[in-house]
Design a protein around this motif. Structure first.
Motif, PDB file in Angstrom:
ATOM      1  N   THR A   1       0.829  -1.206   0.000  1.00  0.00           N
ATOM      2  CA  THR A   1       0.000   0.000   0.000  1.00  0.00           C
ATOM      3  C   THR A   1       0.865   1.258   0.000  1.00  0.00           C
ATOM      4  O   THR A   1       0.576   2.237  -0.696  1.00  0.00           O
ATOM      5  N   ILE A   2       1.946   1.215   0.770  1.00  0.00           N
ATOM      6  CA  ILE A   2       2.831   2.376   0.857  1.00  0.00           C
ATOM      7  C   ILE A   2       3.536   2.621  -0.487  1.00  0.00           C
ATOM      8  O   ILE A   2       3.657   3.751  -0.944  1.00  0.00           O
ATOM      9  N   LEU A   3       3.982   1.539  -1.128  1.00  0.00           N
ATOM     10  CA  LEU A   3       4.613   1.698  -2.450  1.00  0.00           C
ATOM     11  C   LEU A   3       3.630   2.332  -3.427  1.00  0.00           C
ATOM     12  O   LEU A   3       3.976   3.189  -4.238  1.00  0.00           O
ATOM     13  N   ARG A   4       2.363   1.898  -3.321  1.00  0.00           N
ATOM     14  CA  ARG A   4       1.339   2.427  -4.215  1.00  0.00           C
ATOM     15  C   ARG A   4       1.122   3.930  -3.958  1.00  0.00           C
ATOM     16  O   ARG A   4       0.990   4.719  -4.903  1.00  0.00           O
ATOM     17  N   ALA A   5       1.119   4.317  -2.694  1.00  0.00           N
ATOM     18  CA  ALA A   5       0.967   5.741  -2.369  1.00  0.00           C
ATOM     19  C   ALA A   5       2.180   6.530  -2.847  1.00  0.00           C
ATOM     20  O   ALA A   5       2.054   7.653  -3.356  1.00  0.00           O
ATOM     21  N   ALA A   6       3.385   5.937  -2.695  1.00  0.00           N
ATOM     22  CA  ALA A   6       4.606   6.616  -3.149  1.00  0.00           C
ATOM     23  C   ALA A   6       4.549   6.847  -4.652  1.00  0.00           C
ATOM     24  O   ALA A   6       4.971   7.893  -5.162  1.00  0.00           O
ATOM     25  N   ASP A   7       3.998   5.871  -5.354  1.00  0.00           N
ATOM     26  CA  ASP A   7       3.837   5.972  -6.806  1.00  0.00           C
ATOM     27  C   ASP A   7       2.798   7.051  -7.145  1.00  0.00           C
ATOM     28  O   ASP A   7       3.048   7.951  -7.953  1.00  0.00           O
TER      29      ASP A   7
ATOM     30  N   ALA B   1     -15.797  12.730  -4.491  1.00  0.00           N
ATOM     31  CA  ALA B   1     -14.410  12.364  -4.819  1.00  0.00           C
ATOM     32  C   ALA B   1     -14.441  11.527  -6.094  1.00  0.00           C
ATOM     33  O   ALA B   1     -14.956  10.412  -6.094  1.00  0.00           O
ATOM     34  N   THR B   2     -13.920  12.070  -7.173  1.00  0.00           N
ATOM     35  CA  THR B   2     -13.961  11.388  -8.474  1.00  0.00           C
ATOM     36  C   THR B   2     -12.618  11.540  -9.168  1.00  0.00           C
ATOM     37  O   THR B   2     -11.731  12.238  -8.688  1.00  0.00           O
ATOM     38  N   LEU B   3     -12.489  10.895 -10.306  1.00  0.00           N
ATOM     39  CA  LEU B   3     -11.289  11.080 -11.125  1.00  0.00           C
ATOM     40  C   LEU B   3     -11.641  11.898 -12.367  1.00  0.00           C
ATOM     41  O   LEU B   3     -10.930  11.869 -13.355  1.00  0.00           O
ATOM     42  N   SER B   4     -12.746  12.628 -12.323  1.00  0.00           N
ATOM     43  CA  SER B   4     -13.206  13.338 -13.530  1.00  0.00           C
ATOM     44  C   SER B   4     -12.363  14.576 -13.826  1.00  0.00           C
ATOM     45  O   SER B   4     -11.716  15.142 -12.948  1.00  0.00           O
ATOM     46  N   ASP B   5     -12.384  14.966 -15.083  1.00  0.00           N
ATOM     47  CA  ASP B   5     -11.525  16.053 -15.551  1.00  0.00           C
ATOM     48  C   ASP B   5     -11.917  17.406 -14.973  1.00  0.00           C
ATOM     49  O   ASP B   5     -11.076  18.295 -14.829  1.00  0.00           O
TER      50      ASP B   5
ATOM     51  N   ALA C   1     -12.888  17.991 -12.010  1.00  0.00           N
ATOM     52  CA  ALA C   1     -12.777  18.023 -10.553  1.00  0.00           C
ATOM     53  C   ALA C   1     -11.704  19.017 -10.122  1.00  0.00           C
ATOM     54  O   ALA C   1     -10.698  19.178 -10.798  1.00  0.00           O
ATOM     55  N   VAL C   2     -11.928  19.651  -8.979  1.00  0.00           N
ATOM     56  CA  VAL C   2     -10.927  20.578  -8.448  1.00  0.00           C
ATOM     57  C   VAL C   2     -10.024  19.829  -7.471  1.00  0.00           C
ATOM     58  O   VAL C   2     -10.449  18.864  -6.826  1.00  0.00           O
ATOM     59  N   SER C   3      -8.790  20.305  -7.369  1.00  0.00           N
ATOM     60  CA  SER C   3      -7.841  19.677  -6.449  1.00  0.00           C
ATOM     61  C   SER C   3      -8.333  19.811  -5.011  1.00  0.00           C
ATOM     62  O   SER C   3      -8.761  20.888  -4.588  1.00  0.00           O
ATOM     63  N   ILE C   4      -8.221  18.742  -4.258  1.00  0.00           N
ATOM     64  CA  ILE C   4      -8.625  18.798  -2.854  1.00  0.00           C
ATOM     65  C   ILE C   4      -7.798  19.820  -2.088  1.00  0.00           C
ATOM     66  O   ILE C   4      -8.257  20.390  -1.110  1.00  0.00           O
ATOM     67  N   ARG C   5      -6.582  20.091  -2.581  1.00  0.00           N
ATOM     68  CA  ARG C   5      -5.737  21.064  -1.883  1.00  0.00           C
ATOM     69  C   ARG C   5      -6.344  22.469  -1.933  1.00  0.00           C
ATOM     70  O   ARG C   5      -6.028  23.312  -1.106  1.00  0.00           O
ATOM     71  N   SER C   6      -7.196  22.710  -2.920  1.00  0.00           N
ATOM     72  CA  SER C   6      -7.755  24.058  -3.042  1.00  0.00           C
ATOM     73  C   SER C   6      -9.198  24.132  -2.534  1.00  0.00           C
ATOM     74  O   SER C   6      -9.853  25.165  -2.668  1.00  0.00           O
ATOM     75  N   CYS C   7      -9.706  23.033  -1.959  1.00  0.00           N
ATOM     76  CA  CYS C   7     -11.086  23.051  -1.461  1.00  0.00           C
ATOM     77  C   CYS C   7     -11.172  23.807  -0.135  1.00  0.00           C
ATOM     78  O   CYS C   7     -10.265  23.750   0.682  1.00  0.00           O
ATOM     79  N   ASP C   8     -12.277  24.493   0.050  1.00  0.00           N
ATOM     80  CA  ASP C   8     -12.512  25.224   1.289  1.00  0.00           C
ATOM     81  C   ASP C   8     -13.409  24.388   2.200  1.00  0.00           C
ATOM     82  O   ASP C   8     -14.601  24.264   1.970  1.00  0.00           O
TER      83      ASP C   8
ATOM     84  N   ILE D   1     -10.748  16.072  -6.595  1.00  0.00           N
ATOM     85  CA  ILE D   1      -9.796  15.022  -6.959  1.00  0.00           C
ATOM     86  C   ILE D   1      -8.586  15.098  -6.038  1.00  0.00           C
ATOM     87  O   ILE D   1      -8.192  16.191  -5.607  1.00  0.00           O
ATOM     88  N   ILE D   2      -8.062  13.943  -5.691  1.00  0.00           N
ATOM     89  CA  ILE D   2      -6.818  13.871  -4.929  1.00  0.00           C
ATOM     90  C   ILE D   2      -5.689  13.871  -5.943  1.00  0.00           C
ATOM     91  O   ILE D   2      -5.574  12.944  -6.749  1.00  0.00           O
ATOM     92  N   ASP D   3      -4.880  14.901  -5.919  1.00  0.00           N
ATOM     93  CA  ASP D   3      -3.861  15.084  -6.946  1.00  0.00           C
ATOM     94  C   ASP D   3      -2.881  13.922  -6.950  1.00  0.00           C
ATOM     95  O   ASP D   3      -2.319  13.574  -5.918  1.00  0.00           O
ATOM     96  N   MET D   4      -2.667  13.354  -8.134  1.00  0.00           N
ATOM     97  CA  MET D   4      -1.658  12.301  -8.269  1.00  0.00           C
ATOM     98  C   MET D   4      -0.691  12.720  -9.358  1.00  0.00           C
ATOM     99  O   MET D   4      -1.092  13.234 -10.381  1.00  0.00           O
ATOM    100  N   ARG D   5       0.587  12.473  -9.094  1.00  0.00           N
ATOM    101  CA  ARG D   5       1.562  12.863 -10.094  1.00  0.00           C
ATOM    102  C   ARG D   5       2.336  11.664 -10.616  1.00  0.00           C
ATOM    103  O   ARG D   5       3.099  11.749 -11.539  1.00  0.00           O
ATOM    104  N   GLY D   6       2.138  10.551 -10.002  1.00  0.00           N
ATOM    105  CA  GLY D   6       2.948   9.390 -10.342  1.00  0.00           C
ATOM    106  C   GLY D   6       2.258   8.445 -11.290  1.00  0.00           C
ATOM    107  O   GLY D   6       1.360   8.816 -12.045  1.00  0.00           O
ATOM    108  N   GLY D   7       2.654   7.170 -11.222  1.00  0.00           N
ATOM    109  CA  GLY D   7       2.175   6.193 -12.174  1.00  0.00           C
ATOM    110  C   GLY D   7       0.974   5.379 -11.729  1.00  0.00           C
ATOM    111  O   GLY D   7       0.343   4.738 -12.548  1.00  0.00           O
ATOM    112  N   ALA D   8       0.658   5.396 -10.423  1.00  0.00           N
ATOM    113  CA  ALA D   8      -0.454   4.566  -9.958  1.00  0.00           C
ATOM    114  C   ALA D   8      -1.760   5.097 -10.533  1.00  0.00           C
ATOM    115  O   ALA D   8      -2.003   6.292 -10.570  1.00  0.00           O
ATOM    116  N   GLU D   9      -2.596   4.181 -10.983  1.00  0.00           N
ATOM    117  CA  GLU D   9      -3.848   4.585 -11.614  1.00  0.00           C
ATOM    118  C   GLU D   9      -4.815   5.205 -10.627  1.00  0.00           C
ATOM    119  O   GLU D   9      -5.552   6.120 -10.937  1.00  0.00           O
ATOM    120  N   SER D  10      -4.843   4.676  -9.444  1.00  0.00           N
ATOM    121  CA  SER D  10      -5.755   5.210  -8.448  1.00  0.00           C
ATOM    122  C   SER D  10      -5.297   4.776  -7.078  1.00  0.00           C
ATOM    123  O   SER D  10      -4.458   3.900  -6.932  1.00  0.00           O
TER     124      SER D  10
END
Lengths: 268, 268
Positions: free
Chosen positions: A137-143, B199-203, B205-212, B241-250
């Motif tokens: 789970t942690i690797l997945r979050a890191a990804d 909470a969705t993966l839709s286009d 969606a606003v970043s959760i970091r900017s939600c009030d 949306i929870i911002d993801m920058r890496g390779g994990a799909e979700s």
């Protein structure tokens, strides 16, 4: 479908290749010594191949070859050997209750990060974790959150065990990993150029919300039951705490690491 | 030790009280109809008692009475009935591989939050989750990060099943919970006074970091496999949306909920 690549149909667990595969699934020692591991399921096998991992042998049931034909068609040319296995054998091999009938023996990638020359970035360090699901789970979050890598002590679960692989959903193939035999020494060494943090519940810890992760940073998280060792805490320049306001005594290691990776990712 | 409270020693699974306890552990229907549940282990039983939950019956092995004497001494006066059980019976009852020999039949608390009159606050809503471990982990995070409550659809796992209870580590006794038969309708109703987020993966969606989340807020999270239903998404005023920058799909549902609860907690 490149049927000509399928060299034989195997039905017996006594087959030498199958026996070796079972060993690879069960034994970390076998995986380390042979430099191989087993990926189970069409999705994980495809993730391995697309991450550049070499597939030595591919085993599929007839049913799987039909059901996952598109995904598997991309894998056939990449595997040195393709064999069909019986549905009965696939069920016996399975690490889960719902086997998909696809197995690949893959070359184990070397840990890609050398502890003597870690590229600058944001890292999570895991000390002596025990639960394969937590590590996955942690690797997945890191990804997901784009950490630059994860540092593991050598006594953490093997990332290429069936359980960890399944819970990483392929992230084990993508996240740069460094395995260390001496985490305190590595943290001291990194401390010269990195901000080093120990995740603790100590009173002098600063809130993770106020930590500055804009430069090279590493946050160390400890074992599920005991937290970080005294030596690892002492090796870090700072203690950080994940603010809790409610009644739960502590977060589990995977939840704590998820929050840490989230914060590391947001403060670049 | 108040030995006089121990009324008998039970060794058989055929004992009527034991048979009822086994049913309570196995069957949600039994728990709902009888208004009872079983807490396993000295820690969970103590958490239940200190959360004000009524203990009807307490069953301990002789070994457990010695080993956990201090913790159990506080429980004896609270239980209407105390019986000793044999170690063999304790092992047969156990939901885990390392039984601690302590079981309490407890009165099930009513969901404390009425969906028609939710107090203002910050809530997480879970739609049709399937995995008991996920629900338990999420309750624990809600407790740790001080959410005002969790809204569950009626088809989520029962919080008082042995598996969920074990993974909540007692948080199920502390976090205010609202069970709803119609989440979309509830979200629409809350939308009049709450900020409602899907909470969705839709286009869009606003970043959760900017939600009030400074005002009354509710964030809805969907099922592990399928995410939120269309009806639930449409019922919310915003997508996040929870911002993801890496390779994990979700992220898995528990990780996503952990990040959401963390952000809800930090923006009061």
């Amino acid at each position: 479908m490149s049927n000509e690549r399928f060299m034989e149909r195997i039905t017996s667990r006594e087959n030498q290749n199958i026996k070796r595969m079972v060993k690879l699934m069960k034994s970390r020692k076998e995986r380390m010594e042979s430099g191989r591991f087993v990926a189970e399921g069409p999705k994980l096998c495809a993730e391995a191949a697309s991450a550049g991992i070499v597939l030595d042998e591919l085993y599929c049931t007839a049913e799987a070859r039909e059901k996952y034909s598109q995904r598997l068609a991309l894998l056939y040319p990449k595997a040195s050997v393709c064999c069909e296995i019986s549905g009965d054998l696939a069920r016996k091999l399975a690490d889960t209750n719902s086997p998909q009938g696809v197995y690949a023996v893959c070359r184990r990638p070397q840990p890609v990060l050398d502890e003597c020359s870690l590229p600058f970035g944001r890292y999570l360090a895991l000390e002596s974790l025990q639960d394969p699901g937590n590590v996955g789970t942690i690797l997945r979050a890191a990804d997901a959150f784009g950490a630059d890598g994860v540092i593991l002590t050598a006594d953490c679960p093997d990332l290429f065990s069936p359980k960890v692989l399944r819970s990483t959903m392929g992230s084990a193939f993508r996240v740069p990993v460094c395995v260390t035999g001496d985490l305190p020494a590595l943290l001291v060494q990194l401390g010269a150029t990195y901000a080093t943090y120990a995740a603790t519940l100590s009173d002098d810890a600063v809130s993770i919300r106020s930590c500055d992760f804009s430069g090279p940073s590493v946050v160390a998280v400890g074992n599920e039951g005991n937290g970080l060792s005294r030596a690892a805490i002492d090796a870090c320049a700072h203690n950080l705490i994940i603010d809790m306001r409610g009644g739960a005594e502590s977060l589990n290691a995977a939840m704590a690491a998820t929050v840490i990776l989230w914060e590391l990712s947001g403060k670049r």
